[in-house]
Design an enzyme around this catalytic site. Structure first.
Site, PDB file in Angstrom:
ATOM      1  N   ASN A   8       5.792 -29.461   2.613  1.00  0.00           N
ATOM      2  CA  ASN A   8       5.701 -29.324   1.155  1.00  0.00           C
ATOM      3  C   ASN A   8       6.535 -30.436   0.526  1.00  0.00           C
ATOM      4  OD1 ASN A   8       5.670 -28.578  -1.506  1.00  0.00           O
ATOM      5  ND2 ASN A   8       6.975 -26.770  -1.256  1.00  0.00           N
ATOM      6  N   LYS A  10       6.805 -31.152  -2.504  1.00  0.00           N
ATOM      7  CA  LYS A  10       7.255 -30.823  -3.866  1.00  0.00           C
ATOM      8  C   LYS A  10       6.945 -32.035  -4.770  1.00  0.00           C
ATOM      9  CE  LYS A  10      10.776 -27.938  -1.820  1.00  0.00           C
ATOM     10  NZ  LYS A  10      11.722 -26.912  -2.140  1.00  0.00           N
ATOM     11  N   GLU A  90       9.467 -21.771  -6.788  1.00  0.00           N
ATOM     12  CA  GLU A  90       9.764 -22.751  -7.848  1.00  0.00           C
ATOM     13  C   GLU A  90       8.716 -22.654  -8.960  1.00  0.00           C
ATOM     14  OE1 GLU A  90      10.169 -26.190  -5.300  1.00  0.00           O
ATOM     15  OE2 GLU A  90      12.001 -25.323  -4.472  1.00  0.00           O
ATOM     16  N   GLU A 155       9.425 -16.843   2.384  1.00  0.00           N
ATOM     17  CA  GLU A 155      10.428 -17.843   2.023  1.00  0.00           C
ATOM     18  C   GLU A 155      11.515 -17.186   1.170  1.00  0.00           C
ATOM     19  OE1 GLU A 155       8.892 -22.071   2.031  1.00  0.00           O
ATOM     20  OE2 GLU A 155       8.222 -21.253   0.135  1.00  0.00           O
ATOM     21  N   GLY A 161      16.089 -24.859   0.296  1.00  0.00           N
ATOM     22  CA  GLY A 161      16.878 -26.035  -0.081  1.00  0.00           C
ATOM     23  C   GLY A 161      18.387 -25.844  -0.028  1.00  0.00           C
ATOM     24  N   SER A 193      14.850 -23.961   4.470  1.00  0.00           N
ATOM     25  CA  SER A 193      15.852 -24.754   5.201  1.00  0.00           C
ATOM     26  C   SER A 193      15.533 -24.926   6.688  1.00  0.00           C
ATOM     27  CB  SER A 193      17.252 -24.153   5.005  1.00  0.00           C
ATOM     28  OG  SER A 193      17.648 -24.306   3.660  1.00  0.00           O
TER      29      SER A 193
HETATM   30  C1  PEP Z   1       9.907 -24.846   0.281  1.00  0.00           C
HETATM   31  O1  PEP Z   1      10.213 -25.234  -0.842  1.00  0.00           O
HETATM   32  O2  PEP Z   1       8.789 -24.357   0.490  1.00  0.00           O
HETATM   33  C2  PEP Z   1      10.885 -24.980   1.352  1.00  0.00           C
HETATM   34  C3  PEP Z   1      10.694 -24.328   2.453  1.00  0.00           C
HETATM   35  O3  PEP Z   1      11.949 -25.810   1.083  1.00  0.00           O
HETATM   36  P1  PEP Z   1      13.139 -26.220   2.081  1.00  0.00           P
HETATM   37  O4  PEP Z   1      12.539 -26.434   3.443  1.00  0.00           O
HETATM   38  O5  PEP Z   1      13.683 -27.478   1.484  1.00  0.00           O
HETATM   39  O6  PEP Z   1      14.109 -25.103   2.079  1.00  0.00           O
END
Ligand code: PEP
Length: 230
Positions: A8, A10, A90, A155, A161, A193
């Site tokens: 992803n 983003k 988000e 998630e 993050g 993460s």
């Molecule tokens: C995400 O935003 O879907 C995500 C898993 O972010 P991160 O891996 O940066 O925690």
């Protein structure tokens, strides 16, 4: 069945970044996983590499019309998306998405045969109050228990993050809760993460069907390693 590993991006990248990303990814040893890249939608059409499956990061809950700034499921399909994230925390937070909007998005994608990847997960206060499974079940209320062919990405918001990840037992508990909600077999991914130091452990010690990777996916070699370890 090969595991799914989703990058992803983003709101990151550029045409040049994405081209270089793909080259650098291929320099690492190949994995036998299904690799899906959720690019900013503007770049979907430019990305022509059959080793990757493309995903949108969001979609409109409407099919067409006077909805300035939005992108329909049909447009995503036209630009090569076979998958689309919906309900990402988000988007829930910054775009004020509700479960009702997300259900409409789910249905729009179904009409275009785009595979939905529904993201769910609890905020920290819910985890601390030991109410995670109730919270997840509430987020899943939009789907019928007879729904087939679903991908759910678990998630936890507090893990996105932050460098924090849940205990393995807590991931498995959430995965069991999600699977138990449906009568048919569904795919459940973990995200939050993930990096090349924790991917193998999370993958081996839970029965997830893959990983959703945000920040670490921007480094193509790191992401390729995660895909090998998953
Ligand atoms: C995400 O935003 O879907 C995500 C898993 O972010 P991160 O891996 O940066 O925690």
């Amino acid at each position: 069945m090969s595991k799914l590993v989703i990058a992803n991006f983003k709101m990151n990248g550029s045409k040049e970044f994405i081209e270089n990303w793909a080259k650098d990814f291929h320099e690492e040893k190949e994995s036998n996983k299904t690799i899906i890249v959720a690019l900013p939608s503007l770049y979907l059409s430019n990305f022509k590499d059959s080793n990757f499956n493309l995903a949108g990061q969001n979609v409109s809950n409407q099919s067409s019309g006077a909805f300035t700034s939005q992108l329909s499921a049909q447009m995503l399909k036209d630009c090569g998306a076979e998958y689309c994230l919906i309900g990402h925390s988000e988007a829930r937070q910054y775009l004020m998405e509700t479960n009702e909007n997300i259900k409409q998005k789910f249905d729009q994608l179904a009409q275009e045969s785009i595979q939905q990847v529904l993201c769910i997960g609890e905020p920290l206060e819910i985890k601390e109050a030991s109410k995670t499974t109730d919270y997840l079940l509430e987020q899943l209320e939009l789907l019928s228990s007879d729904q087939e062919n679903i991908i759910i990405a678990y998630e936890p918001i507090w893990a996105i993050g932050t460098g924090l990840t849940p205990e393995i037992e807590d991931i498995q508990l959430a995965v069991d809760c999600i699977r138990g909600r449906f009568n048919k077999s569904i795919k459940v991914l973990y995200g939050g993460s993930v990096n090349s130091s924790n991917a193998a452990n999370i993958s081996a010690k839970t029965d997830i069907d893959g990983l959703l990777v945000g920040g670490a996916s921007l480094n193509p070699k790191e992401f390729a390693k995660i895909a090998q370890l998953c």
